[in-house]
Scaffold this motif. Structure first.
Motif, PDB file in Angstrom:
ATOM      1  N   LEU A   6      -4.343  -8.214   5.670  1.00 46.55           N
ATOM      2  CA  LEU A   6      -4.771  -8.204   4.278  1.00 46.55           C
ATOM      3  C   LEU A   6      -5.691  -7.021   3.992  1.00 46.55           C
ATOM      4  O   LEU A   6      -5.538  -6.341   2.973  1.00 46.55           O
ATOM      5  CB  LEU A   6      -5.467  -9.516   3.922  1.00 46.55           C
ATOM      6  N   VAL A   7      -6.607  -6.740   4.895  1.00 46.19           N
ATOM      7  CA  VAL A   7      -7.499  -5.593   4.733  1.00 46.19           C
ATOM      8  C   VAL A   7      -6.699  -4.297   4.762  1.00 46.19           C
ATOM      9  O   VAL A   7      -6.910  -3.400   3.938  1.00 46.19           O
ATOM     10  CB  VAL A   7      -8.597  -5.597   5.823  1.00 46.19           C
ATOM     11  N   ARG A   8      -5.780  -4.200   5.688  1.00 43.16           N
ATOM     12  CA  ARG A   8      -4.936  -2.997   5.798  1.00 43.16           C
ATOM     13  C   ARG A   8      -4.119  -2.793   4.526  1.00 43.16           C
ATOM     14  O   ARG A   8      -4.026  -1.689   3.999  1.00 43.16           O
ATOM     15  CB  ARG A   8      -4.028  -3.154   7.005  1.00 43.16           C
ATOM     16  N   PHE A   9      -3.541  -3.871   4.012  1.00 46.75           N
ATOM     17  CA  PHE A   9      -2.771  -3.803   2.780  1.00 46.75           C
ATOM     18  C   PHE A   9      -3.653  -3.382   1.603  1.00 46.75           C
ATOM     19  O   PHE A   9      -3.281  -2.527   0.808  1.00 46.75           O
ATOM     20  CB  PHE A   9      -2.105  -5.145   2.481  1.00 46.75           C
ATOM     21  N   SER A  10      -4.832  -3.963   1.507  1.00 44.77           N
ATOM     22  CA  SER A  10      -5.755  -3.634   0.415  1.00 44.77           C
ATOM     23  C   SER A  10      -6.141  -2.163   0.452  1.00 44.77           C
ATOM     24  O   SER A  10      -6.200  -1.499  -0.592  1.00 44.77           O
ATOM     25  CB  SER A  10      -7.011  -4.501   0.501  1.00 44.77           C
ATOM     26  N   ALA A  12      -4.372   0.291   1.751  1.00 47.51           N
ATOM     27  CA  ALA A  12      -3.184   1.070   1.392  1.00 47.51           C
ATOM     28  C   ALA A  12      -2.983   1.084  -0.114  1.00 47.51           C
ATOM     29  O   ALA A  12      -2.657   2.129  -0.697  1.00 47.51           O
ATOM     30  CB  ALA A  12      -1.952   0.516   2.092  1.00 47.51           C
ATOM     31  N   VAL A  13      -3.185  -0.054  -0.761  1.00 55.64           N
ATOM     32  CA  VAL A  13      -3.051  -0.125  -2.226  1.00 55.64           C
ATOM     33  C   VAL A  13      -4.113   0.743  -2.887  1.00 55.64           C
ATOM     34  O   VAL A  13      -3.816   1.502  -3.817  1.00 55.64           O
ATOM     35  CB  VAL A  13      -3.139  -1.590  -2.718  1.00 55.64           C
ATOM     36  N   ALA A  14      -5.346   0.656  -2.416  1.00 60.61           N
ATOM     37  CA  ALA A  14      -6.433   1.456  -2.994  1.00 60.61           C
ATOM     38  C   ALA A  14      -6.159   2.948  -2.838  1.00 60.61           C
ATOM     39  O   ALA A  14      -6.364   3.728  -3.770  1.00 60.61           O
ATOM     40  CB  ALA A  14      -7.762   1.080  -2.346  1.00 60.61           C
ATOM     41  N   GLU A  15      -5.682   3.356  -1.664  1.00 60.87           N
ATOM     42  CA  GLU A  15      -5.354   4.766  -1.443  1.00 60.87           C
ATOM     43  C   GLU A  15      -4.223   5.216  -2.350  1.00 60.87           C
ATOM     44  O   GLU A  15      -4.245   6.319  -2.892  1.00 60.87           O
ATOM     45  CB  GLU A  15      -4.989   4.999   0.022  1.00 60.87           C
ATOM     46  N   GLU A  16      -3.223   4.383  -2.536  1.00 65.45           N
ATOM     47  CA  GLU A  16      -2.101   4.729  -3.404  1.00 65.45           C
ATOM     48  C   GLU A  16      -2.552   4.873  -4.851  1.00 65.45           C
ATOM     49  O   GLU A  16      -2.142   5.808  -5.546  1.00 65.45           O
ATOM     50  CB  GLU A  16      -0.993   3.681  -3.295  1.00 65.45           C
TER      51      GLU A  16
END
Length: 126
Positions: A6-10, A12-16
């Motif tokens: 979940l942290v990794r996904f979050s 990645a979304v923030a970077e995108e």
């Protein structure tokens, strides 16, 4: 999903989202460039680059921005962030004994992207 995923996904979304809003800032940040150095890759002044941030990147420069974004994304995905500025400044035979930045400034960004994609294509080595 576990907490780590979940942290990794979050992240990645923030970077995108960050990249989508300010591609020039993203490129400069990943490659470790000052505004002057980033402007030099496009052959413009720092002031012109500042205007692009306000008015948008001119249509004749969109392709180069997209290619540099792809280069930055690939390097960020495959290398440690703190190593990237050194990598892009080191001369290499693949770029005609120039650095990645020198090759990009000379208009060879498509070649740089292709060489990097080949270098990180580990399926060919198997």
């Amino acid at each position: 999903l576990d907490d780590r995923q979940l942290v990794r996904f979050s992240r990645a979304v923030a970077e995108e989202l960050e990249r989508a809003e300010a591609p020039l800032e993203h490129i400069g940040e990943v490659l470790g460039l000052s505004q002057t150095e980033l402007a030099g890759l496009f052959g413009v002044s720092r002031q012109a680059l500042d205007q692009w941030a306000v008015r948008g990147v001119p249509s004749d420069r969109q392709e180069k921005v997209a290619t540099l974004g792809a280069i930055a994304d690939l390097l960020a995905a495959k290398l440690k962030r703190d190593r990237i500025p050194g990598v892009v400044r080191r001369a290499a035979p693949a770029y005609g004994d120039r650095s990645i930045l020198d090759a990009i400034a000379a208009g060879d960004e498509a070649r740089v992207l292709a060489e990097l994609q080949d270098a990180f294509d580990w399926s060919a080595a198997a």
